[in-house]
Design a protein around this motif. Structure first.
Motif, PDB file in Angstrom:
ATOM      1  N   ASP A 283      86.879  31.100  62.602  1.00 24.55           N
ATOM      2  CA  ASP A 283      86.880  29.990  63.563  1.00 24.55           C
ATOM      3  C   ASP A 283      88.262  29.346  63.590  1.00 24.55           C
ATOM      4  O   ASP A 283      88.603  28.555  62.714  1.00 24.55           O
ATOM      5  CB  ASP A 283      85.802  28.976  63.162  1.00 24.55           C
ATOM      6  N   GLU A 284      89.043  29.677  64.562  1.00 24.38           N
ATOM      7  CA  GLU A 284      90.416  29.175  64.702  1.00 24.38           C
ATOM      8  C   GLU A 284      91.174  29.293  63.387  1.00 24.38           C
ATOM      9  O   GLU A 284      91.698  28.297  62.875  1.00 24.38           O
ATOM     10  CB  GLU A 284      90.402  27.698  65.140  1.00 24.38           C
TER      11      GLU A 284
ATOM     12  N   SER B  84      82.534  26.434  67.869  1.00 24.14           N
ATOM     13  CA  SER B  84      82.217  26.274  66.445  1.00 24.14           C
ATOM     14  C   SER B  84      80.723  26.124  66.226  1.00 24.14           C
ATOM     15  O   SER B  84      80.175  26.662  65.263  1.00 24.14           O
ATOM     16  CB  SER B  84      82.934  25.052  65.874  1.00 24.14           C
TER      17      SER B  84
HETATM   18 MG   LIG Z   1      85.968  24.420  66.889  1.00 24.21          MG
END
Ligand SMILES: [Mg+2]
Ligand SMILES: Nc1ncnc2c1ncn2[C@@H]1O[C@H](COP(=O)(O)OP(=O)(O)O)[C@@H](O)[C@H]1O
Ligand code: SF4
Lengths: 328, 336
Positions: free
Chosen positions: A186-187, A48
């Protein structure tokens, strides 16, 4: 062809009470337009932070750049002024995030939040911001193209009134407002139900194909990356350890950590092979291991591994950072 | 939304009744005899008894209570034994003066506290932030009367910029009564000269009264802004390309205003109940002075009236805060 994204020797740390955590340690990553690249690694390995660095979203302090550069479409991201940054965010790079609940502002309606972004992009591209009726129309159209039911009614609803899947679709719609070139996800499905996960992934895949987006998909789930990305980048403790075609890497991993990740995935076809978690713990980045950061957990580690940091080398059709990549 | 409003209003009514019960009880268990006090030191027993009968103090407590409640409901708060006027008349004279001070202080407190809190949060741990917080702590720590006198000496006696006390010059007639707040009434009547005079008189007491309020609004707003600015939706707003100023002043502030609003409500109630020191220093004829002088004289109806009025005010403000909460935070509107 200029790369869309060019990250060179990127080093970033966080300063805290306990000292300085070296969270990204010499990241090199070049992404060409149209690539779909997946970034995989255990929680806390810096995925991240890397994604946020690219859009210059890491707060300094506590963040601190120790070196390196990031270029987007040939422009130095760290040297951008306010106007260039406004064009970069949303226009050049768009992001969608893990938990769609916390990434929507709880006190504004969906319509208000979308209209705000639409008008910000009008401004960033040098036009007069359109009036709110026109902006709402565009917002409703976008929501419709995310296959959300009753898009016009959706505008007056609030985040807490929507399901997780709906919220993620709203966030994807917002990300696409500025017709970005690079989409960083991001995820994007980690917080969603399994059935909804598949739908959202399919939507992302369709949008990437339809708008010819470059995709950077972050996940700790190899299956998700295998489904959407042609290239995979494996991260460990703030470093990239393997980078190559997803099929090549998955079929024949060369880094011991990548092998460990693959072995940790339960194989449904061979249930007698139990999934093997990687032994040991992720290192404390306040005092990272010397040499290869993976050496305390690596079964193959030799004396050199504790001393020399391995650099990325081309081995067997991909890049690997391991002293023993040829032998493994 | 309407259920939310109805609930808040009903709750306020209930609290008001509770407050009436409390003021009544407290004034009846206090160890003093209002009738004897009213009659004076030389009064005979008969005279005291007459007064007691006149004020209904000889009746059984439940009856007194019912008479008191029916009176309150009809707007009758009894008579002041000292001034012999109805308490409501006295309150109508003194309350607007206090309210004027409180409103002005609140405007100062919110108008300075919120932006300073935002600035402090954005510049967290830099020199301006430390300076602002140090100043805020000092403002709370200094006693109001001491600080009031200091300002008086500086601005009124030494610089001679501002008057020392009162609401207007002695020679100036108050503006025609509309609200009793001179600032408003003079503007309403178009008497700008009177307005500027009233403003000059109110400036120092309002400033002194506003300091603790300003400081706590600043503190809460700073803490909330820091919290909100690190929220995921703020990262998202920035990632979407929203300008920094707009992210801070719109996206973040509206979230941070929720706890700030609660503090504003609390401070409003607190200010109304604590004007007496400021009123004393600046000779401001408000309910604080009225209540204290009545209490010293053992005159209970005015004290009960003032308590009730302050309590009522507190509840009204809380109701307004609750309703504003509903406006600001959509999650509360559907709450039961
Ligand atoms: Mg992350
Ligand atoms: N704002 C921050 N302040 C301090 N440390 C941070 C901050 N953001 C992330 N980190 C640290 O950076 C490391 C990498 O975090 P992150 O990139 O979120 O990992 P992930 O790969 O799970 O996305 C973690 O050790 C985390 O504690
Ligand atoms: S460099 Fe050494 S410690 Fe690191 S992964 Fe390769 S073998 Fe293991």
């Amino acid at each position: 062809m200029t790369p869309l994204l060019d990250i060179r020797d990127w080093r970033l740390a966080f300063d805290g009470f306990e000292g300085r955590a070296q969270v990204l340690d010499g990241i090199n990553l070049t992404v060409m337009p149209g690539e779909t690249i997946g970034i995989v690694g255990e929680t806390g390995c810096g995925k991240s932070v890397l994604a946020r660095s690219v859009a210059r979203l890491v707060d300094m302090p506590p963040g601190r750049i120790l070196g390196g550069s990031i270029h987007f479409d040939g422009q130095d991201v760290m040297a951008m002024n306010g106007a260039a940054l406004a064009r970069l965010r949303g226009h050049g790079i768009a992001m969608i995030f893990q938990d769609p609940m916390t990434y929507l502002n709880p006190v504004f309606s969906i319509g208000a939040q979308m209209v705000d972004v639409i008008r910000a992009h009008d401004r960033a591209s040098g036009q007069r911001p359109r009036n709110s009726a026109a902006a709402r129309k565009k917002a409703a159209d976008l929501l419709g193209s995310m296959r959300l039911p009753e898009p016009a009614g959706m505008l007056d609803r609030y985040p807490h009134e929507l399901s997780g899947g709906m919220r993620q679709r709203v966030l994807i719609a917002m990300a696409l407002i500025g017709t970005p070139r690079l989409l960083i996800a991001d995820e994007p499905t980690t917080a969603l139900d399994v059935t909804i996960q598949a739908q959202v992934l399919r939507l992302i895949a369709e949008l990437v194909a339809m708008h010819a987006l470059t995709l950077m998909l972050i996940s700790h789930d190899l299956g998700v990356i295998g489904a959407l990305c042609r290239r995979v980048v494996v991260m460990y403790a703030g470093t990239i350890v393997e980078d190559g075609e997803a099929t090549t890497v998955f079929a024949n991993p060369r880094h011991p950590y990548t092998r460990g990740l693959l072995a940790a995935v339960p194989d449904l076809e061979k249930p007698q092979h139990r999934a093997q978690p990687i032994p040991g713990q992720i290192p404390n980045l306040l005092s990272p291991p010397s040499g290869c950061r993976f050496h305390p957990r690596c079964a193959l580690a030799v004396e050199q591994c504790t001393r020399d940091k391995p650099v990325m080398r081309d081995v067997a059709g991909r890049s690997v950072a391991c002293h023993l990549a040829e032998h493994a | 939304m309407w259920r939310y409003v109805a609930r808040r209003v009903a709750l306020t009514g209930l609290m008001l009744f509770g407050l009436i019960c409390i003021t009544f009880t407290v004034s009846n268990i206090a160890p003093s005899d209002p009738a004897a006090l009213a009659a004076g030191p030389d009064a005979t027993r008969d005279m005291v008894a007459t007064i007691r009968r006149e004020y209904g103090l000889d009746r059984p407590l439940p009856e007194q209570f019912i008479r008191y409640v029916t009176g309150v409901v009809q707007g009758d708060l009894g008579r002041s034994i000292v001034s012999t006027r109805p308490v409501t008349q006295d309150l109508a004279r003194f309350f607007p003066a206090t309210l004027e001070l409180v409103v002005l202080s609140m405007l100062l407190g919110v108008g300075l506290g919120v932006p300073l809190g935002m600035m402090s949060a954005v510049l967290k741990n830099t020199a301006p932030d430390h300076l602002t917080r140090f100043a805020a702590v000092s403002l709370v720590a200094l006693p109001a009367f001491w600080f009031g006198i200091l300002l008086q000496l500086f601005f009124s006696v030494w610089l001679e910029w501002l008057p020392t006390s009162g609401r207007l010059e002695v020679a100036t007639a108050p503006p025609p009564f509309v609200t009793g707040m001179y600032l408003f009434d003079s503007l309403f009547a178009g008497q700008f000269n009177t307005f500027s005079q009233a403003l000059a008189h109110a400036a120092l007491p309002a400033l002194v009264l506003s300091f603790p309020c300003l400081a706590s609004i600043l503190r809460v707003n700073r803490a909330e802004m820091i919290e909100v600015l690190s929220a995921d939706y703020i990262t998202a707003a920035r990632a979407h390309g929203i300008a920094r100023l707009r992210v801070i002043c719109v996206h973040a502030l509206r979230n941070a205003m929720l706890p700030t609003l609660a503090m504003i409500g609390l401070r409003w109630g607190w200010m109304l109940g604590s004007t007496v020191l400021v009123e004393t220093v600046f000779d401001w004829p408000g309910i604080g002075l009225y209540a204290v002088s009545s209490a010293i004289a053992g005159d209970f109806k005015p004290v009960m009236g003032v308590t009730l009025l302050i309590g009522l005010n507190f509840m009204v403000i809380n109701l307004i805060v609750d309703l504003l909460y509903g406006v600001l935070d959509p999650r509360l509107r559907n709450a039961p």
